[in-house]
Design a protein around this motif. Structure first.
Motif, PDB file in Angstrom:
ATOM      1  N   PHE A 285      -8.512  -0.057  -0.250  1.00 25.10           N
ATOM      2  CA  PHE A 285      -8.440   1.143   0.571  1.00 25.10           C
ATOM      3  C   PHE A 285      -9.872   1.541   0.878  1.00 25.10           C
TER       4      PHE A 285
ATOM      5  N   TYR B   2      -2.315   7.014  -0.315  1.00 25.24           N
ATOM      6  CA  TYR B   2      -3.712   6.705  -0.599  1.00 25.24           C
ATOM      7  C   TYR B   2      -4.679   7.655   0.106  1.00 25.24           C
TER       8      TYR B   2
ATOM      9  N   TYR C  61       0.811  -1.219   0.000  1.00 20.99           N
ATOM     10  CA  TYR C  61       0.000   0.000   0.000  1.00 20.99           C
ATOM     11  C   TYR C  61       0.840   1.263   0.000  1.00 20.99           C
TER      12      TYR C  61
END
Length: 353
Positions: free
Chosen positions: A173, A110, A104
């Motif tokens: 996410f 994100y 990630y």
């Protein structure tokens, strides 16, 4: 206010707009606080499983449910963006001279990407229903996104406590929109983990005292990202070459076989320099170099000192004697945790045959 006849149509249009914006998962649940979720949160906090993440405890009163945070909320829209990787997150385990960064964190932050899209969806919703109010959340507010995602039907909380999707595996996410609109809720998702315990077995530090329970004090993601100061010696070898986060429990989930690579969102594609960085180059980073390399990355928030501390543990575990000079250069670092990690790594590397 949305009348009963138009609720279903409005919800369908919101879902279509969310998909257009890049959200791969969409579901709705009632905003009423759930006593069971609140009880589980209190039990987790009471056991000390949140470690030093004091904000989990100090804001527990509003974290317990949507209406505890915002009493006017009527519905919660749970959303997910896929970041499914194209490569095997565990591949670098066989290359200890290189650093492992959680999937990630190998692309853009994100938080920025998901919040931008949530705000775009929120603006669209207000255009459709000017009298409505809403709030958007992505990870930084006292919101239990995973239980809400399960209640909204976009997945279920697996035995590793992360949300699992039939379509996207673990790689989502999560974001949420609280709204005063009364939208028809979806059915909660059923638990499809069955007898599988792959995530429990895969954990390098035995961070799961039981299925569906995580003790952050033993979790590599917590230790490398949230924990300040030296990491306890009992965990240092288990860190291996993981310098930011850990994907082990996620990567072994069988449901990942249904996930498609998230190439449609370029923000989540891994930066080439972060896929398999060499430890010798990372250990030489000063503060300016660290900030430059990780500009726009979630890694930047832990700072140079914590990052170098992690890299030194990885160096000590590498068995690569060529890293000795890099670790010796850091044994008198002004940061005590860095200096301590350097001395530990030096001891380990000097013992290499």
């Amino acid at each position: 206010m949305v009348n009963a006849a138009s609720k279903s149509d409005l919800k369908a249009r919101i879902a279509a707009e969310a998909e257009r914006l890049g959200f791969a998962a969409f579901g709705v649940t009632d905003a009423t606080d759930d006593p069971l979720r609140a009880k589980r949160l209190q039990q987790w906090l009471g056991a000390g499983h949140h470690a030093s993440m004091e904000w989990m405890e100090t804001r527990a009163d509003v974290r317990r449910g949507p209406q505890s945070l915002w009493p006017e909320a009527k519905s919660v829209i749970a959303l997910g963006m896929s970041y499914a990787p194209a490569d095997d997150p565990l591949a670098l385990e066989a290359h200890p001279e290189k650093a492992r960064i959680s999937v990630y964190a190998r692309g853009k932050d994100y938080h920025d990407t998901v919040k931008k899209k949530l705000k775009a969806l929120a603006r669209w919703m207000v255009e459709q229903e000017p009298d409505s109010e809403l709030k958007v959340f992505v990870d930084t507010a006292p919101v239990m996104e995973k239980p809400l995602g399960e209640a909204a039907g976009i997945g279920w909380q697996g035995k590793h406590t992360n949300l699992v999707s039939r379509s996207h595996g673990n790689w989502l996410f999560l974001g949420a929109i609280y709204t005063t609109l009364e939208l028809k809720p979806d059915n909660p998702h059923s638990d499809l983990c069955g007898s599988c315990k792959a995530c429990q077995v895969a954990c390098p530090t035995d961070a799961f005292p039981a299925p569906y329970q995580l003790d952050a004090r033993r979790c590599i993601s917590y230790l490398t990202i949230e924990h300040k100061g030296p990491i306890a010696e009992e965990f240092r070898e288990a860190l291996g070459n993981r310098i930011y986060g850990c994907d082990d429990c996620l990567a072994v989930c069988p449901w990942n076989k249904f996930a498609e690579t998230a190439a449609s969102n370029r923000d989540f594609l891994s930066r080439a320099e972060l896929v398999a960085p060499r430890l010798n180059e990372l250990l030489d980073l000063n503060d300016a170099g660290f900030r430059q390399l990780f500009s726009g990355s979630p890694i930047k928030r832990i700072g140079r000192d914590r990052f170098i501390r992690n890299c030194l543990y990885a160096a000590g575990n590498s068995g690569d004697a060529t890293l000795l000079a890099h670790t010796e250069a850091l044994q008198n670092d002004p940061n005590p945790a860095v200096a301590d990690a350097a001395r530990w790594a030096i001891t380990k590397l000097r013992a290499v045959p």
